[in-house]
Design a protein around this motif. Sequence first.
Motif, PDB file in Angstrom:
ATOM      1  N   GLN A   1       0.741  -1.196   0.146  1.00  0.00           N
ATOM      2  CA  GLN A   1       0.076  -0.035   0.100  1.00  0.00           C
ATOM      3  C   GLN A   1       0.839   1.264  -0.064  1.00  0.00           C
ATOM      4  OE1 GLN A   1      -2.702   0.087   3.404  1.00  0.00           O
ATOM      5  NE2 GLN A   1      -3.852  -1.802   2.778  1.00  0.00           N
ATOM      6  N   LEU A   2       1.914   1.274   0.593  1.00  0.00           N
ATOM      7  CA  LEU A   2       2.959   2.320   0.639  1.00  0.00           C
ATOM      8  C   LEU A   2       3.732   2.357  -0.464  1.00  0.00           C
ATOM      9  CD1 LEU A   2       4.369   1.828   4.423  1.00  0.00           C
ATOM     10  CD2 LEU A   2       2.905   3.857   3.388  1.00  0.00           C
ATOM     11  N   GLY A   3       3.518   1.470  -1.505  1.00  0.00           N
ATOM     12  CA  GLY A   3       4.152   1.920  -2.623  1.00  0.00           C
ATOM     13  C   GLY A   3       5.645   1.374  -2.641  1.00  0.00           C
ATOM     14  N   THR A   4       6.013   0.431  -1.641  1.00  0.00           N
ATOM     15  CA  THR A   4       7.200   0.172  -1.583  1.00  0.00           C
ATOM     16  C   THR A   4       7.251  -1.453  -1.184  1.00  0.00           C
ATOM     17  OG1 THR A   4       7.350   0.717   0.805  1.00  0.00           O
ATOM     18  CG2 THR A   4       8.392   2.192  -0.663  1.00  0.00           C
ATOM     19  N   PRO A   5       6.714  -2.166  -2.374  1.00  0.00           N
ATOM     20  CA  PRO A   5       6.457  -3.660  -1.960  1.00  0.00           C
ATOM     21  C   PRO A   5       7.823  -4.288  -1.821  1.00  0.00           C
ATOM     22  CG  PRO A   5       6.099  -2.963  -4.304  1.00  0.00           C
ATOM     23  CD  PRO A   5       6.266  -1.816  -3.689  1.00  0.00           C
ATOM     24  N   LYS A   6       7.760  -5.287  -0.936  1.00  0.00           N
ATOM     25  CA  LYS A   6       9.187  -5.687  -0.740  1.00  0.00           C
ATOM     26  C   LYS A   6       8.807  -7.668  -0.905  1.00  0.00           C
ATOM     27  CE  LYS A   6      11.467  -2.527   0.982  1.00  0.00           C
ATOM     28  NZ  LYS A   6      12.552  -2.022   0.466  1.00  0.00           N
ATOM     29  N   LEU A   7       9.968  -8.551  -1.373  1.00  0.00           N
ATOM     30  CA  LEU A   7       9.772  -9.752  -1.410  1.00  0.00           C
ATOM     31  C   LEU A   7       9.807 -10.456  -0.196  1.00  0.00           C
ATOM     32  CD1 LEU A   7      12.029 -10.009  -4.678  1.00  0.00           C
ATOM     33  CD2 LEU A   7       9.622 -10.423  -4.476  1.00  0.00           C
TER      34      LEU A   7
ATOM     35  N   ARG B   1       7.217 -17.541   9.572  1.00  0.00           N
ATOM     36  CA  ARG B   1       8.295 -16.473   9.637  1.00  0.00           C
ATOM     37  C   ARG B   1       8.221 -15.727   8.362  1.00  0.00           C
ATOM     38  NH1 ARG B   1      10.560 -21.899   9.356  1.00  0.00           N
ATOM     39  NH2 ARG B   1      10.818 -22.962  11.526  1.00  0.00           N
ATOM     40  N   PRO B   2       8.570 -14.195   8.707  1.00  0.00           N
ATOM     41  CA  PRO B   2       8.363 -13.560   7.441  1.00  0.00           C
ATOM     42  C   PRO B   2       9.978 -13.443   6.786  1.00  0.00           C
ATOM     43  CG  PRO B   2       8.855 -12.264   9.810  1.00  0.00           C
ATOM     44  CD  PRO B   2       8.724 -13.726   9.847  1.00  0.00           C
ATOM     45  N   SER B   3      10.047 -14.331   5.833  1.00  0.00           N
ATOM     46  CA  SER B   3      11.391 -14.615   5.131  1.00  0.00           C
ATOM     47  C   SER B   3      11.526 -13.557   3.678  1.00  0.00           C
ATOM     48  CB  SER B   3      11.785 -16.152   4.765  1.00  0.00           C
ATOM     49  OG  SER B   3      11.683 -16.796   6.058  1.00  0.00           O
ATOM     50  N   THR B   4      12.887 -13.255   3.642  1.00  0.00           N
ATOM     51  CA  THR B   4      13.373 -12.565   2.576  1.00  0.00           C
ATOM     52  C   THR B   4      14.011 -13.511   1.642  1.00  0.00           C
ATOM     53  OG1 THR B   4      15.234 -11.534   3.368  1.00  0.00           O
ATOM     54  CG2 THR B   4      13.303 -10.449   3.632  1.00  0.00           C
ATOM     55  N   PRO B   5      14.279 -13.375   0.354  1.00  0.00           N
ATOM     56  CA  PRO B   5      15.075 -14.376  -0.590  1.00  0.00           C
ATOM     57  C   PRO B   5      16.494 -14.127  -0.048  1.00  0.00           C
ATOM     58  CG  PRO B   5      13.616 -12.857  -1.806  1.00  0.00           C
ATOM     59  CD  PRO B   5      13.581 -12.263  -0.356  1.00  0.00           C
ATOM     60  N   SER B   6      16.938 -13.174   0.489  1.00  0.00           N
ATOM     61  CA  SER B   6      18.352 -12.895   0.939  1.00  0.00           C
ATOM     62  C   SER B   6      18.784 -13.475   2.396  1.00  0.00           C
ATOM     63  CB  SER B   6      18.798 -11.430   1.036  1.00  0.00           C
ATOM     64  OG  SER B   6      18.088 -10.639   1.640  1.00  0.00           O
ATOM     65  N   SER B   7      17.725 -13.754   3.055  1.00  0.00           N
ATOM     66  CA  SER B   7      18.018 -14.131   4.569  1.00  0.00           C
ATOM     67  C   SER B   7      18.236 -12.475   5.354  1.00  0.00           C
ATOM     68  CB  SER B   7      18.794 -14.912   4.968  1.00  0.00           C
ATOM     69  OG  SER B   7      18.358 -16.184   4.211  1.00  0.00           O
TER      70      SER B   7
END
Length: 412
Positions: free
Chosen positions: A275-281, A365-371
Motif C-alpha cells: 500500500q505504501l508503494g514500497t513492495p518487498k519480496l 516466519r517473515p522471510s526474504t530471499p536474501s535472509s
Amino acid sequence: MIINNKPLQGRNIAMVGAGIVGACCAAQLTSEGAKVTIIDRAMPGMSGPSRGNAAHIAASEILPMSSPGIALEAMAMLLNPRAPLKVPLGQWPSLVPWLTRFLLNSRSSIYRKHIEKLAQLNNQVFADVERLYALTGLSEQLQRDGALYLYESQRSLKKAANGFAIRRDHGFSSEAIEAEQLYQLEPELAKIFAGGYRIPQWMTVSDPKKVVTGMIEYSCANGAEFICEEIQKIDHRQVAGSCGGVELLYKNGHSRAFDQVVLAAGIWSKPLLKQLGTPKLLEAERGYNTTYTQPGIKIARAILFGDRGIVASPLDHGIRIGGWAELGGIERPPKPQYFQAIEAMATEIFPQLQSQQKYRWMGHRPSTPSSLPIIETSSVNPNVVYATGHGHLGLTQGPSTAKLVQELLLKA
C-alpha cells in the motif's frame, strides 16, 4: 534520570506489531523517552513466531538459506516427505518472484556479500541482547549453555565443515566433537550420530512468549500504550516532519495520527508495504514444532540436527522440538502430517522421550530471499521505518534491530 538527555523525548511513535521485533523496538524507544503506542491484531505473545519459536539467540547463524548449489538440494528435499523443505503445489505461481530472487542470490559473489552483512549485524547481538534484557528485567530468561550441531554420517559431517569455517572467519567459534563426547554432554540422545560441532556463542531463552510479554509490560509501565486492533492502511501523505506526520487507519474505521511509525508486523507487514508503494519480496516461511510439557528427559542446551532440519530446545516448561520450512502462504491450515513426521523423528532422536503431554504450534516466519532483514526508512516518507523480514532470527536480532530503528527515527 535526566529526562532532557533522552533523544526521543516527546515523540509520538506508533509501533505496528507486537511480536518480538516490535516488542524490542517498543522497549528501546520507550527507554529513550518516546511515547509509544503498540498496535497489533492479537495480544502480545499469543500468536505468530513470537509465541512458538525455537527460543534460540543464534548470532552465529550468518549463512543465508540461498547458498551455492541450493537449487539441486531443494529439488531433492521436495521429493523427500521427511525433508525440511515443503512447497504446496498451489503456492508455486505466487512464489515465482520470491523464488527467482532466491535463486539469483545463490550465486557465490552475492552469497558472500550477504554473509558479510549478516555477520556485521549479528556481531552486535549478544551485547545488545544482554543490555536490553537487563533494562527490561528479563536477564533471568537467558540461558548461556551454547549449542550442539549434530550429524548422522561422516559425509554430512564433512559437508558441514565449510559452514563452520565461515562462521569462525567471522568471529563465531566452534569446536568439532566426536560421538563419545557428545553422548557425555547429552546422554538422552539415540546412538545414531557420527559427531558434530559445539558452539559456545549461543543462548536460549526459557520461554519466548514471556520475553515478548515482558518487553511489552516494561514499555507500558514506562508510558507506552497497547491497542489490540488491525491496521487497514498507513497514510503517509502528511507533511514529513510535522506533528502527526503519519496517519494510521484501523479496521474498525477509526484513525489516529502519529509523528512517526515503525512497521514491525512480520509477514503481516507485506500488504502494508505494498500500500505504501514500497513492495518487498517477503514470504511466509511456515515452521512446525511440538512442545513436550512432561518429556521425562532433560537436555542441557539447544541441539540442532543438521540432517533432519529440526532443533530441540530446553524451555522452562518442557522440551520443544521442530523446525522445517514450508513456503505455504498465510491462508492454508497447518498440515497434521508434518507434525506427525516431526514427532516421529523426535522419538527416534530421544528414545526415552515421553510424548503423551504435548502441544503443537505452526507459525509464519517473515522471510526474504536474501535472509537479510528489512530495516530501513521508507522511501515515501522518512517518518515511516520498516523492521521486518527477520526469518528465523527475530528473537536473535530483535534488540539489535531496535537500536538501528532508533537511529533511523532520529535521522528523520
